[in-house]
Design an enzyme around this catalytic site. Structure first.
Site, PDB file in Angstrom:
ATOM      1  N   HIS A  13      80.819  47.413  45.432  1.00  0.00           N
ATOM      2  CA  HIS A  13      81.362  46.319  46.252  1.00  0.00           C
ATOM      3  C   HIS A  13      82.879  46.401  46.399  1.00  0.00           C
ATOM      4  CE1 HIS A  13      77.821  43.589  46.671  1.00  0.00           C
ATOM      5  NE2 HIS A  13      77.424  44.200  45.569  1.00  0.00           N
TER       6      HIS A  13
ATOM      7  N   GLU B 119      84.608  44.716  48.526  1.00  0.00           N
ATOM      8  CA  GLU B 119      85.099  43.371  48.853  1.00  0.00           C
ATOM      9  C   GLU B 119      85.323  42.524  47.608  1.00  0.00           C
ATOM     10  OE1 GLU B 119      80.748  42.474  48.438  1.00  0.00           O
ATOM     11  OE2 GLU B 119      82.031  44.197  48.845  1.00  0.00           O
TER      12      GLU B 119
ATOM     13  N   CYS C 279      76.146  47.580  49.487  1.00  0.00           N
ATOM     14  CA  CYS C 279      75.043  47.150  48.616  1.00  0.00           C
ATOM     15  C   CYS C 279      73.784  46.892  49.451  1.00  0.00           C
ATOM     16  CB  CYS C 279      75.464  45.935  47.789  1.00  0.00           C
ATOM     17  SG  CYS C 279      74.361  45.620  46.374  1.00  0.00           S
TER      18      CYS C 279
END
Length: 225
Positions: free
Chosen positions: A202, A204, A85
Site C-alpha cells: 500500500h 497510499e 492490493c
C-alpha cells in the site's frame, strides 16, 4: 489533473488513496463504479479493500463490473492506471496485468511492513528511485500471493515488467523476506504499457512520516510523470 479513484461496494482504501494523492499535490476524487468513469480522467486508481466481499475470489466480481471496460479502454489510450492490493487483484482479473493473486502461503491475513527492492526504475511509478533501492511499505491482505507460470515470468523479467520484489532490509530476495509466498518474490508488475501497474503493498499508507514512512510518495507521483 484529476485522478479517479474507483469505489466498489466493499472498497475501504478509496479515501486513503484520495488523501495520499492530495498529499503529493495531485488532485483526486472518488468515482462510484455505477456512475462510470468521468470524461477524460487523467489517471485511475483501483484501491484496496474487499470489493464485493471477495465473493468467489478476491477481485473476481469487480473485475467484471461494467466500469472496468471503460478502465481498460482508458488504459489502452495511455491513461495511467494503478491497482493497489484489492485493486491489483482486480487488475489481474480484468487482464490489465498478467498473473493472478491467490491465498497467502500462510493461509492467514497478514498486516505488516515489508521491504521491497526496486527492479525497474525507468517507469512512471519508480522514477523517484534507483534500481536496487530498498523501500518500505505496509501490506494488509489474505490473498496476496502472486502466481504466474515460469515461462510468463521469464517474459516479464526479459521485458523489465517486474516493478518490485519482496526483500530483506539489505535488498536480498529470500524466502524469509517473502511474506505471502509470491512467485519469485514478485510484489508489483507492469501491464503491456508502463503506465499500467499493480502492486500488493500500500503506497497510499506510506506518505506521512509521522505514520511510519514516506516511500509511497515516489510511487504515487507517477501520476504526474
Amino acid at each position: 489533473m484529476t485522478v479517479s479513484v474507483v469505489q466498489f461496494g466493499g472498497s475501504n482504501c478509496d479515501r486513503d488513496a484520495v488523501r495520499a494523492l492530495h498529499d503529493v499535490g495531485i488532485d483526486a476524487e472518488r468515482t462510484w463504479h455505477e456512475d462510470g468513469l468521468p470524461e477524460n480522467p487523467s489517471g485511475i486508481v483501483l484501491p484496496g479493500g474487499f470489493s464485493y466481499g471477495d465473493y468467489l475470489r478476491a477481485g473476481a466480481m469487480a473485475g467484471r463490473a461494467p466500469i472496468m471496460a471503460a478502465v481498460r479502454d482508458a488504459a489502452s489510450e495511455g491513461v495511467p492506471v494503478l491497482g493497489i492490493c484489492n485493486g491489483a487483484q482486480v487488475g489481474c482479473e480484468t487482464g490489465l496485468t498478467p498473473g493472478a493473486f491467490t491465498t497467502n502461503a500462510s493461509a492467514r491475513f497478514q498486516c505488516e511492513h515489508v521491504h521491497l527492492r526496486v527492479e525497474n526504475a525507468d517507469t512512471p511509478w519508480t522514477r523517484a528511485f534507483e534500481p536496487g533501492d530498498v523501500i518500505e511499505l505496509p501490506i494488509a491482505h489474505g490473498e496476496g500471493r502472486f502466481e504466474i507460470d515460469e515461462e510468463r515470468l521469464d517474459e516479464l523479467d526479459a521485458d523489465d515488467r517486474i516493478l518490485f520484489r519482496y526483500c530483506d532490509a539489505d535488498g536480498n530476495v529470500t524466502p524469509e523476506s517473502n511474506p505471502n509466498g509470491s512467485t519469485d518474490g514478485v510484489a508489483g508488475v507492469l501491464g503491456e504499457r508502463e503506465s499500467v501497474a499493480v502492486l500488493m503493498p500500500h503506497p497510499e499508507r506510506a506518505t506521512l512520516a509521522e505514520l511510519g514512512g514516506t516511500d509511497g510518495r515516489g510511487i504515487l507521483r507517477g501520476f504526474a510523470e
